[in-house]
Design a protein around this motif. Sequence first.
Motif, PDB file in Angstrom:
ATOM      1  N   ALA A  61       0.847  -1.208   0.000  1.00 27.11           N
ATOM      2  CA  ALA A  61       0.000   0.000   0.000  1.00 27.11           C
ATOM      3  C   ALA A  61       0.877   1.250   0.000  1.00 27.11           C
ATOM      4  N   GLN A  62       1.918   1.204   0.806  1.00 30.70           N
ATOM      5  CA  GLN A  62       2.863   2.332   0.877  1.00 30.70           C
ATOM      6  C   GLN A  62       3.464   2.589  -0.504  1.00 30.70           C
ATOM      7  N   LYS A  63       3.878   1.518  -1.162  1.00 30.23           N
ATOM      8  CA  LYS A  63       4.533   1.657  -2.481  1.00 30.23           C
ATOM      9  C   LYS A  63       3.546   2.147  -3.536  1.00 30.23           C
ATOM     10  N   ILE A  64       2.324   1.609  -3.513  1.00 31.43           N
ATOM     11  CA  ILE A  64       1.345   2.031  -4.524  1.00 31.43           C
ATOM     12  C   ILE A  64       0.992   3.501  -4.317  1.00 31.43           C
ATOM     13  N   ALA A  65       0.872   3.921  -3.038  1.00 32.30           N
ATOM     14  CA  ALA A  65       0.538   5.334  -2.765  1.00 32.30           C
ATOM     15  C   ALA A  65       1.632   6.239  -3.330  1.00 32.30           C
ATOM     16  N   ILE A  66       2.887   5.869  -3.099  1.00 34.43           N
ATOM     17  CA  ILE A  66       4.005   6.693  -3.593  1.00 34.43           C
ATOM     18  C   ILE A  66       4.019   6.689  -5.121  1.00 34.43           C
ATOM     19  N   GLN A  67       3.802   5.500  -5.696  1.00 34.60           N
ATOM     20  CA  GLN A  67       3.806   5.392  -7.158  1.00 34.60           C
ATOM     21  C   GLN A  67       2.682   6.224  -7.782  1.00 34.60           C
ATOM     22  N   TYR A  68       1.522   6.215  -7.129  1.00 36.74           N
ATOM     23  CA  TYR A  68       0.378   6.980  -7.640  1.00 36.74           C
ATOM     24  C   TYR A  68       0.764   8.445  -7.846  1.00 36.74           C
ATOM     25  N   TRP A  69       1.402   9.029  -6.822  1.00 39.25           N
ATOM     26  CA  TRP A  69       1.759  10.449  -6.940  1.00 39.25           C
ATOM     27  C   TRP A  69       2.849  10.669  -7.980  1.00 39.25           C
ATOM     28  N   GLN A  70       3.755   9.702  -8.114  1.00 43.25           N
ATOM     29  CA  GLN A  70       4.768   9.814  -9.183  1.00 43.25           C
ATOM     30  C   GLN A  70       4.085   9.859 -10.540  1.00 43.25           C
ATOM     31  N   GLU A  71       3.103   8.950 -10.713  1.00 46.93           N
ATOM     32  CA  GLU A  71       2.408   8.882 -12.008  1.00 46.93           C
ATOM     33  C   GLU A  71       1.599  10.156 -12.260  1.00 46.93           C
ATOM     34  N   LYS A  72       1.201  10.836 -11.167  1.00 45.14           N
ATOM     35  CA  LYS A  72       0.462  12.095 -11.295  1.00 45.14           C
ATOM     36  C   LYS A  72       1.404  13.283 -11.495  1.00 45.14           C
ATOM     37  N   GLY A  73       2.703  13.021 -11.575  1.00 47.64           N
ATOM     38  CA  GLY A  73       3.689  14.086 -11.749  1.00 47.64           C
ATOM     39  C   GLY A  73       4.006  14.829 -10.463  1.00 47.64           C
ATOM     40  N   LYS A  74       3.778  14.168  -9.299  1.00 46.94           N
ATOM     41  CA  LYS A  74       4.092  14.800  -8.011  1.00 46.94           C
ATOM     42  C   LYS A  74       5.035  13.894  -7.206  1.00 46.94           C
TER      43      LYS A  74
ATOM     44  N   LEU B 261      -3.583  10.488   0.408  1.00 48.24           N
ATOM     45  CA  LEU B 261      -4.370   9.253   0.319  1.00 48.24           C
ATOM     46  C   LEU B 261      -4.587   8.695   1.720  1.00 48.24           C
ATOM     47  N   PHE B 262      -5.736   8.090   1.921  1.00 45.96           N
ATOM     48  CA  PHE B 262      -6.027   7.465   3.220  1.00 45.96           C
ATOM     49  C   PHE B 262      -5.976   5.941   3.067  1.00 45.96           C
ATOM     50  N   ILE B 263      -5.044   5.341   3.808  1.00 47.72           N
ATOM     51  CA  ILE B 263      -4.913   3.877   3.796  1.00 47.72           C
ATOM     52  C   ILE B 263      -5.531   3.332   5.088  1.00 47.72           C
ATOM     53  N   ALA B 264      -6.586   2.529   4.977  1.00 42.60           N
ATOM     54  CA  ALA B 264      -7.139   1.862   6.161  1.00 42.60           C
ATOM     55  C   ALA B 264      -6.465   0.501   6.274  1.00 42.60           C
ATOM     56  N   ASP B 265      -5.743   0.311   7.379  1.00 42.35           N
ATOM     57  CA  ASP B 265      -5.091  -0.990   7.583  1.00 42.35           C
ATOM     58  C   ASP B 265      -6.098  -1.905   8.276  1.00 42.35           C
ATOM     59  N   GLU B 266      -6.718  -2.748   7.463  1.00 46.83           N
ATOM     60  CA  GLU B 266      -7.772  -3.649   7.943  1.00 46.83           C
ATOM     61  C   GLU B 266      -7.243  -5.067   8.136  1.00 46.83           C
TER      62      GLU B 266
END
Length: 445
Positions: A108-121, A237-242
């Motif tokens: 989840a941590q990696k996908i969140a970081i990747q998401y912002w990279q892909e958004k140019g941030k 992003l909000f990650i719920a650790d379930e």
Amino acid sequence: MSRSYVIKPELGKTYPFISHGKGIYLYDKDGKRYIDGCGGAVTASIGHGVEEIADAMYQQAKEVSFAYRSHFSSDAVEELGAKLAEWAPGSLNWTFFVSSGSEATETAQKIAIQYWQEKGKPTKNRIISRWMSYHGITMGALSMSGHVLRRKRFAPLLEDYPTITGPYPYRRPEGMSLETYALECANELERAILRIGAEQVAAFIAEPVIGASGGAVVPPDGYFQRIREICDKYEVLFIADEVMTGVGRTGKAFGIDHWGVVPDLMTLGKGMSAGYTPMAATMVSDEIIETITQGSGLIMAGHTYSANPQSAAVSLAVLQYVEKNQLFDKAAEQGAYLLARLQELADELPLIGEARGLGLLCGLEFVKDKQTKEPFPLSQGVASKVIAKAFEKGLLIYPAMGGIDGVAGDSIIVSPPLTITKAEIDELIGLLKEAIVSVSQELKD
Ligand code: PLP
């Protein structure tokens, strides 16, 4: 067998050998029976020895157990993904399969970081988490965890992600209403984002109910709603650790459902396969997947056993069992009964400061002084003593020690299988009471 070559949790200690399990009971090779009052590690949520899970396991193994996810998908994986999408809130329709909760939170941590990279941030790459939290044992997951005992040894190698206080109603400031306290705690996130700079923050991660580091600490209403607002305001992003709260444990499909809040990412583990196989997952929203699909098209995460058909078939059978036996509702009903019985213990026994919980994720916090709520020094290991005494008596319960001396109390988790009956809860409470009374006596001596 005279000599063991296995590294055990406590080196030098002798452990009984497991023989078999049925329902809420486990039996060792000496014939001793244990009530599994915590599902092992809040995991065995449908009880032990369920034959239809064994059948599903065998059927899949006869077809194929392992096919690498870069080569094939499978019916089991696709059906499991569809079932989770059906259960999950909002547009959390996409699942990345892994084998443990730590892998799930780190993914989840990696996908969140990747998401912002892909958004140019690309500068949005920090995760904010809470001091009272546990998100896993691998370095990335531990970086997000505030569990002091588990962090301590590796502190120089870890990111200092845990920066804010999670709501801990039992120890809130004297006289503060729960409503105000919920907002105070949530607003800490806003202050942390402003301090770090929103352009640096990728995500905020939190357990809907604090588990291993607090002992079933339930946030006040309003907390997660405000968290969602803050995350939206600052593009975090909000990650719920379930991992502990998911799949019915708290009386709803997911813990966060109690507050009607939809996270951007959600992690699952433990109850997802109820201990029948290692299985965990990271669920993500349509928006995240669409962004990554239009960008690099490749999620930079994954493990050898990710999405293997064998584990998927077992997990699918577990989810079908949960659905067929209406275990969300049972967890809510039996959880209310368990909490009432724990509350009776708390009223009666001076050692217990608070009984708390949601559904069948309940906890007790031990205190030196009930009036002042003064905690025991952690070195005294009161929760550990209760756990050891209960084990002797044939009851398994789970430790939840925040590890912050003088701040977070010494707690335990009581989280039996969701299939438990009221008569079995009574039996569990009887043994737990005996264990606590016996430790109280030892502390006086
Ligand atoms: N997240 C939460 C909320 C947990 O409770 C745990 C384990 O207790 C984890 C992550 C890590 O899961 P695992 O032990 O399967 O790696």
